[in-house]
Design a protein around this motif. Structure first.
Motif, PDB file in Angstrom:
ATOM      1  N   VAL A  87      75.574  83.473  78.427  1.00  0.00           N
ATOM      2  CA  VAL A  87      74.933  84.781  78.324  1.00  0.00           C
ATOM      3  C   VAL A  87      73.443  84.557  78.124  1.00  0.00           C
ATOM      4  O   VAL A  87      73.040  83.812  77.219  1.00  0.00           O
ATOM      5  CB  VAL A  87      75.511  85.594  77.144  1.00  0.00           C
ATOM      6  CG1 VAL A  87      74.795  86.926  77.037  1.00  0.00           C
ATOM      7  CG2 VAL A  87      77.011  85.794  77.317  1.00  0.00           C
ATOM      8  N   ARG A  88      72.631  85.126  78.968  1.00  0.00           N
ATOM      9  CA  ARG A  88      71.187  84.976  78.849  1.00  0.00           C
ATOM     10  C   ARG A  88      70.520  86.341  78.958  1.00  0.00           C
ATOM     11  O   ARG A  88      71.074  87.278  79.537  1.00  0.00           O
ATOM     12  CB  ARG A  88      70.640  84.044  79.933  1.00  0.00           C
ATOM     13  CG  ARG A  88      70.758  84.581  81.335  1.00  0.00           C
ATOM     14  CD  ARG A  88      70.114  83.649  82.352  1.00  0.00           C
ATOM     15  NE  ARG A  88      70.176  84.161  83.724  1.00  0.00           N
ATOM     16  CZ  ARG A  88      69.295  85.014  84.236  1.00  0.00           C
ATOM     17  NH1 ARG A  88      68.290  85.459  83.509  1.00  0.00           N
ATOM     18  NH2 ARG A  88      69.424  85.439  85.482  1.00  0.00           N
ATOM     19  N   MET A  89      69.343  86.440  78.428  1.00  0.00           N
ATOM     20  CA  MET A  89      68.577  87.682  78.503  1.00  0.00           C
ATOM     21  C   MET A  89      67.953  87.809  79.898  1.00  0.00           C
ATOM     22  O   MET A  89      67.517  86.821  80.493  1.00  0.00           O
ATOM     23  CB  MET A  89      67.469  87.692  77.444  1.00  0.00           C
ATOM     24  CG  MET A  89      67.978  87.703  76.004  1.00  0.00           C
ATOM     25  SD  MET A  89      68.964  89.201  75.640  1.00  0.00           S
ATOM     26  CE  MET A  89      67.720  90.469  75.873  1.00  0.00           C
ATOM     27  N   LYS A  90      67.916  89.026  80.414  1.00  0.00           N
ATOM     28  CA  LYS A  90      67.265  89.258  81.701  1.00  0.00           C
ATOM     29  C   LYS A  90      65.758  89.051  81.556  1.00  0.00           C
ATOM     30  O   LYS A  90      65.181  89.279  80.490  1.00  0.00           O
ATOM     31  CB  LYS A  90      67.547  90.680  82.202  1.00  0.00           C
ATOM     32  CG  LYS A  90      68.987  90.893  82.635  1.00  0.00           C
ATOM     33  CD  LYS A  90      69.200  92.295  83.203  1.00  0.00           C
ATOM     34  CE  LYS A  90      70.644  92.467  83.704  1.00  0.00           C
ATOM     35  NZ  LYS A  90      70.891  93.821  84.232  1.00  0.00           N
ATOM     36  N   ARG A  91      65.145  88.605  82.628  1.00  0.00           N
ATOM     37  CA  ARG A  91      63.705  88.403  82.617  1.00  0.00           C
ATOM     38  C   ARG A  91      62.987  89.745  82.533  1.00  0.00           C
ATOM     39  O   ARG A  91      63.565  90.794  82.851  1.00  0.00           O
ATOM     40  CB  ARG A  91      63.288  87.634  83.872  1.00  0.00           C
ATOM     41  CG  ARG A  91      63.811  86.195  83.888  1.00  0.00           C
ATOM     42  CD  ARG A  91      63.484  85.491  85.187  1.00  0.00           C
ATOM     43  NE  ARG A  91      64.195  86.078  86.323  1.00  0.00           N
ATOM     44  CZ  ARG A  91      64.046  85.676  87.584  1.00  0.00           C
ATOM     45  NH1 ARG A  91      63.207  84.669  87.854  1.00  0.00           N
ATOM     46  NH2 ARG A  91      64.722  86.233  88.548  1.00  0.00           N
TER      47      ARG A  91
END
Length: 665
Positions: free
Chosen positions: A579-583
């Motif tokens: 899970v990563r944060m959107k740019r």
């Protein structure tokens, strides 16, 4: 006059005259000539009234060939005319003055010796109106090689001046008929410092300023030749009437040669071969090839450029178009009439609208140069190249065909690069199709229809789709990939345990090099006794134990850990974090906005410019049709026909005038 009358007249003269050394004087005491008349009264000094039907009124016949004096010498100290000849007989067709020179001297010599004179040296006033009532006629013998008319002017005035002051006069200002093989008109300005015009023509009327007609079909000479050795303009035409809608230069050629040829032979000349400067709203240059029977040998425009200099600084261009305006395209090319609907009624041509070919081989050794057939650059946010297929025959937008020769060169049919220096921006290839977005295929080599040099992802599933083996004509069969939150490799197989209930599972010899953290799954076959891992993987193998002489199905999952994955892990760190944060530019947008009730404008991959170009593709074509060849052709053709008709009419008129007015008397 009879003899008696003559004697009486002689004595009468002697009675009034004084004889001095055989000189006769009338009104003078000391005559200095054989006959010396001195008239002081206001009447004629000598009056000869000849009423006879023949004979000359006065005849002078000097017979001594050694005499170099004048036959008739008039020293006029009065303010009157030197010679005044009045032809009082209005029906007479005789010449007013005849000079019949049978010698080698000048036929008629007029000397205006007074430097302060303001009147012409020779003046001809013609009040007649007949066909032969010309101002001056000159006739030259056929064997004469001298000039018909020669003017030597050492002053600063005009060499020759013709003034047609009658506004109703429709005749030619200067008419020259030459039936020989020499030049019609020759003008030589030999003074190097002369800054004046060689030939100047000012026309305030409505007719042509200059008209030339070469009617001899066998004439191979030039219609008009201009040779300029100076630094000024070779030929200049100025139309100063801003309301003039006529052409500045019109050329009609019914023969087989070139319409116009410009040769700049000075290799040091850096100026233009042809310059068109247009400050109006019309077309700078228009070429129409109206022969419908023309073959492929016929070309509307040929540019042959032989320059080879330039090097790294770049050479010259065969064709360059510079558009400084903000309205209209720099270049429009149409195959057919853009104002008519596409189809057989417009054109049936099977050729390309634009064909470009680069005949060099190999790659360019000069930095900054590339041997490409087409090079395009753009500074706006709109596409550098926009292809719009408006047909209904389902033609492709772009098709590229190459034939690679050396596999190591990795020749690409299409190569695209869209990335900033730091990475993270740009799309290399974006495909959108009603059926398939991107299709890849191969006929050998690695046999990879689609290859990603980094990660590969899909918003949907990853699957294979094949013809259904049980009904290949009507159905397809799809299988889907298993997704995982880890980057895993999977190995599987079936092994038979020995009499001791053990077996060694041999993995690929590269297993340890690309995998870590393995996990095992064993399933017994033909027995309820569950197998187990006796020893874990080491040196690309592990040992399974279970019921003797039974089969075991085994599966190994291992975390991928080869140098390539390690490299991308260090650069991106995109594998351990699921899970990563959107740019920043992606926040508030979706990969599939419709799944969350949003419109397509919320899509991360949505591009408003592409959407605009797609929706306005029809308007782009209409913009191209703003200037149409059909309109230009009709106007030009109409002007051409009118000009050609006028030219032919004038040729006929000139021939008629030649027959009527230039007949020798």
């Amino acid at each position: 006059m009879n003899r008696k009358t003559t004697i009486i007249l002689a004595f009468a003269i002697l009675g009034f005259a004084k004889v001095n050394a055989q000189n006769v004087g009338v009104g003078i005491a000391a005559p200095t000539a054989k006959l010396h008349v001195n008239q002081t009264a206001g009447v004629d000094a000598i009056l000869v009234d000849h009423a006879g039907a023949a004979g000359n009124s006065v005849e002078l016949v000097p017979t001594n060939t050694a005499n170099t004096s004048s036959v008739l010498f008039i020293a006029n100290a009065t303010s009157g005319a030197g010679i005044n000849n009045v032809m009082a007989h209005t029906a007479s067709t005789a010449s007013s003055i005849i000079s019949n020179n049978q010698g080698l001297g000048v036929g008629l010599d007029v000397l205006q010796a007074n430097a302060g004179a303001t009147q012409p040296a020779l003046q001809v006033v013609q009040n007649g109106t007949g066909n032969f009532s010309r101002g001056v006629d000159l006739y030259m013998d056929a064997a004469n090689v001298a000039a018909g008319y020669t003017l030597f002017h050492q002053g600063t005035g005009v060499g020759m001046y013709v003034d047609m002051s009658n506004a109703a006069n429709a005749s030619t200002g200067y008419d020259l008929r030459h039936a020989g093989t020499g030049r019609g008109v020759y003008v030589d300005l030999s003074e190097a410092t002369n800054a004046s015009t060689g030939t100047a023509l000012y026309h305030a009327g409505t007719g042509r300023a200059s008209f030339m007609s070469l009617t001899n079909a066998a004439n191979a000479a030039t219609g008009s030749a201009l040779y300029h050795s100076g630094t000024g303009v070779g030929g200049e035409i100025g139309i100063l009437n801003t309301a003039n809608t006529s052409m500045i230069y019109s050329l009609f050629h019914d023969g087989l040669g070139r319409g116009e040829q410009i040769v700049l032979s000075n290799a040091a000349n850096t100026d233009m071969g042809l310059g068109v400067f247009h400050s109006g709203d019309g077309t700078g240059q228009y070429i129409t090839m109206s022969n419908t029977a023309a073959t492929r040998n016929s070309l509307g425009l040929i540019v042959n450029y032989n320059g080879t200099g330039g090097g790294a600084g770049g050479g010259g261009n065969a064709v360059e178009v510079q558009h400084y305006g903000n309205n209209g395209n720099a270049v429009d090319v149409f195959m057919g009439n853009p104002t008519v609907a596409a189809g057989p009624a417009n054109t049936t041509s099977e050729y390309a609208v634009l064909s470009v070919s680069h005949m060099a081989t190999g790659t360019s050794p000069t930095p900054g140069l590339v041997k490409t057939a087409i090079s395009a650059s753009n500074n706006s946010a709109d596409p550098t190249i926009l292809v719009n297929n408006n047909g209904t025959a389902d033609g492709s937008g772009v098709e590229v065909y190459i034939t690679p020769v050396v596999a190591a060169n990795q020749a690409a049919a299409i190569y695209s690069q869209s990335a900033d220096a730091g990475g993270g921006e740009g799309i290399g290839v974006f495909g959108f199709g009603g059926d398939l977005g991107v299709v890849g295929s191969t006929n050998g080599g690695n046999n990879l229809g689609l290859f990603s040099n980094t990660d590969f992802a899909a918003v949907g599933t990853k699957a294979f789709m094949i013809d259904h083996p049980l009904d290949p004509e009507n159905k397809t069969l799809r299988h889907f990939c298993i997704e995982s939150d880890e980057v895993l490799n999977m190995y599987r197989g079936v092994i038979e345990l020995g009499a001791n209930g053990q077996a060694i599972v041999e993995l690929p010899d590269y297993f340890d090099a690309i995998n870590i953290n393995p996990s095992y799954q064993l399933t017994a076959i033909g027995t309820a006794t569950q197998p187990y891992v006796l020893s874990e993987i080491a040196n690309n193998q592990f040992v399974v134990a279970g019921a003797p002489n039974t089969k075991v199905s085994w599966t190994v999952h291992a975390q991928r850990n080869d140098p390539t994955i390690q490299y991308y892990q260090s650069k991106i760190d995109n594998y351990t974090t699921n899970v990563r944060m959107k740019r920043p530019h992606e926040i508030g947008k979706y990969y599939t906005p419709e799944a969350y009730g949003k419109t397509k404008e919320y899509g991360i991959l949505y591009n408003a410019g592409r959407e605009k170009n797609y929706l306005e593709r029809g308007a782009i074509v209409k913009q191209q049709r703003a200037v149409t060849a059909g309109e230009l052709n009709s106007v030009s053709r109409e002007k051409h026909d009118k000009k050609e008709a006028a030219a032919k009419q004038e040729m006929r008129s000139n021939k008629k005038r030649t027959a009527e007015t230039v007949t020798k008397r």
